[in-house]
Write a protein that holds these residues in place. Sequence first.
Motif, PDB file in Angstrom:
ATOM      1  N   HIS A 318       0.873  -3.518  -8.641  1.00  0.00           N
ATOM      2  CA  HIS A 318       2.039  -3.593  -9.623  1.00  0.00           C
ATOM      3  C   HIS A 318       2.592  -2.213  -9.572  1.00  0.00           C
ATOM      4  N   HIS A 319       3.831  -1.956  -8.674  1.00  0.00           N
ATOM      5  CA  HIS A 319       4.255  -0.581  -8.089  1.00  0.00           C
ATOM      6  C   HIS A 319       3.287  -0.552  -8.119  1.00  0.00           C
ATOM      7  N   LEU A 320       2.945   0.011  -7.261  1.00  0.00           N
ATOM      8  CA  LEU A 320       1.910   0.856  -6.301  1.00  0.00           C
ATOM      9  C   LEU A 320       2.722   1.451  -5.217  1.00  0.00           C
ATOM     10  N   VAL A 321       3.468   1.001  -4.987  1.00  0.00           N
ATOM     11  CA  VAL A 321       4.191   1.739  -3.466  1.00  0.00           C
ATOM     12  C   VAL A 321       5.278   3.106  -4.065  1.00  0.00           C
ATOM     13  N   GLU A 322       6.135   2.478  -4.976  1.00  0.00           N
ATOM     14  CA  GLU A 322       6.615   2.684  -6.134  1.00  0.00           C
ATOM     15  C   GLU A 322       5.643   4.532  -6.940  1.00  0.00           C
ATOM     16  N   ARG A 323       4.718   3.675  -7.016  1.00  0.00           N
ATOM     17  CA  ARG A 323       4.677   4.998  -8.271  1.00  0.00           C
ATOM     18  C   ARG A 323       4.096   6.402  -6.503  1.00  0.00           C
TER      19      ARG A 323
END
Length: 509
Positions: A318-323
Amino acid sequence: MCVRPHRRSFALRDPRDTGGDSWEMVLFDREAVDVLFMKGPGVQSAAPRAPLRQQAPGDGHRGRPSPRCPVLLDSLPSEILLKILSYLDAATLLCMGCVNRRFYHLANDNFIWIRIYSAAFSPKRCNWRADSAEKAAASVSSLSVEDKEAGFWKREYIAKRIASVKAALAQVLKLVNPYTGLPAKTKEALRISGLGWVIILKGKSGQEQVLEHAALFVNDSSVTVVWYGKNWPCLATLSTLDLCGVTPVFTDRSKPPARNGPRWPSLVAKYNLSNLTDSTLVGCDRFVRIFHLNPGLLVGLWKRAEELAFVMANLHFHHLVERSTLGSATIPYELPPHTPLLDDSPEYGLHGYQLHVDMHSSGTFYLCSTFRSLFTKEGYIENGYVKLVVIHFQNSNEHLPLIGKVGLSWRTDIFDGCVKSCSVMDVTLLDEYGKPFWCFSSPVCMRSSPSPSDGPHFVGPTYCIDYEDPAGRVHVELVWIEETEEYFMVSLVLYLSVAKINRWFGTQY
C-alpha cells in the motif's frame, strides 16, 4: 567485532545552501566521486585514466612523465575543463559535481546541459532541410541559455526524467488486484523505477554507514528486504537506523539499475536501536535473538556477542512506491488526506469489509486467504474498538490449516537458521468501496495460551498471535494437531479503532 565503516555512499546537499535543495538530495557511490571518467563522444562508459604529469626539467626521455611534478586536474583552466565535461553523460556530470565547489559550478554549465536536454527530449524530425525557422529556434535556444541562472537546464532535465518515470509508474500501478485491492503490477513498477532500499546506521558520535540490501523477496502483498554481512559496526556505538528507498536519477529500462550512480533517497521510517529490549523480543534460536521494531522491522542479534547479525524490513504494497520515492532524505512521504464519502446508513462504517491475510517467511507461504462481506454491529463497540470476527471458534467449517512447519527463516554470510513459531503477517483490510482501510506487514510470534472456554474442545496445545498499532489490533488463536503435524487457525478477530473509523467514514460512534 568492531570494524571501520566503509565509504559506500553518502547523501549530497547543495553546497550553496546548507538547507539543501530537493534536486540535490542524491545518494552517490564514493568510488564514482573519487575518480574522473574520461569519455569520448558516443561512448557510454570508460575506465579512469592515469593522472596527467609534466616532464621534469632535464629529463632525457621525451614524452615520459615524471612522478615528481604531477599536474592536478583542478589546476587546468576552466575552458579546458568545460570542454572535458562536455563529453560526459548526465550521471557522470552529477558525480563530477561532488568533487569540490569549483567542479560543482562547472558541472552546472547550461551550455552542457541544454545539449543533454535537447538530445533526450527534442522531437525527432527530418534534418534534410534546415529552414529559417530552425535557425531562429537555434538562436533563441542560445539566448535562453545565457539568460538562465547556472544549473537551470540541469534541473529541467532531471525534472523531466523524473516526470517521465512517474508517468510510466502511474500507468503500471493503475491495475488493481481484486483480492487484495492493491496494485497488481508492483513487481513491474519496481523494475521500471529501479527502486531499492538501504539502511543507514547512525552512530552516537554522528558517524553514518550506508548498507545495500543483500536479498529481496516480493510477496503477494508485501516486499521483504534483508541486510546481512561482515562489516556491521558495534551495536553499542549505534543510536538509530534509517530505512530509505533509493531510486536511480537516470534509469535505463534495458539495463539493470546500477548501484554506483546518483540516486534519490526517500526516508521510509526511522528506528531507535535502544528499543531492542525484552519487550520487543519475538523469538530466538541457538544462534540469534530477533526483535521487532514498529513498523515492520526485524533486527537479529547474535546471542553470544550481542552484535547485529541481520536486519529484515517488511514493506506492505500500500503506497509502497510513493513512500519509497517521493519523500526526502530526512522527511518521509505523507499520504494524501482521505476524504470520507458520507452515507445516511445507521451502520455506515460497520459493514462491507474485505480482508486479505498472508503468513509467510522468505518466499514460503503458510497461509493466503481472502474474507469478504465482513460486518459488525454497534453493540460490538467496547473500549474504543469495534470487534470484527472473521473466523469463529464455534464454526469448525471456517477453521483454516497453516501449510508446513511455521518458522522465520534467516541467513547471514556465516550461518543460517529458522526461528520456530515466528513468521511475517500481511493484513490488508478494504472498506466497502474496495479502498485500503488498514494495511500492515509485520513479524509475529505464536505464544502459548490456555484453551478457550467458550469454544469446542481441541486435542492439542493452543497458541495465540497478537498484533497492535494505532489503527487496531489483531488476535489469532491456533491449535497444533499432532496427528497431522500442522497448525489450525480456529479464531481470527480484528479490533478496529473507533477513532480511525470515524475519521475514515465521517461518522460519530
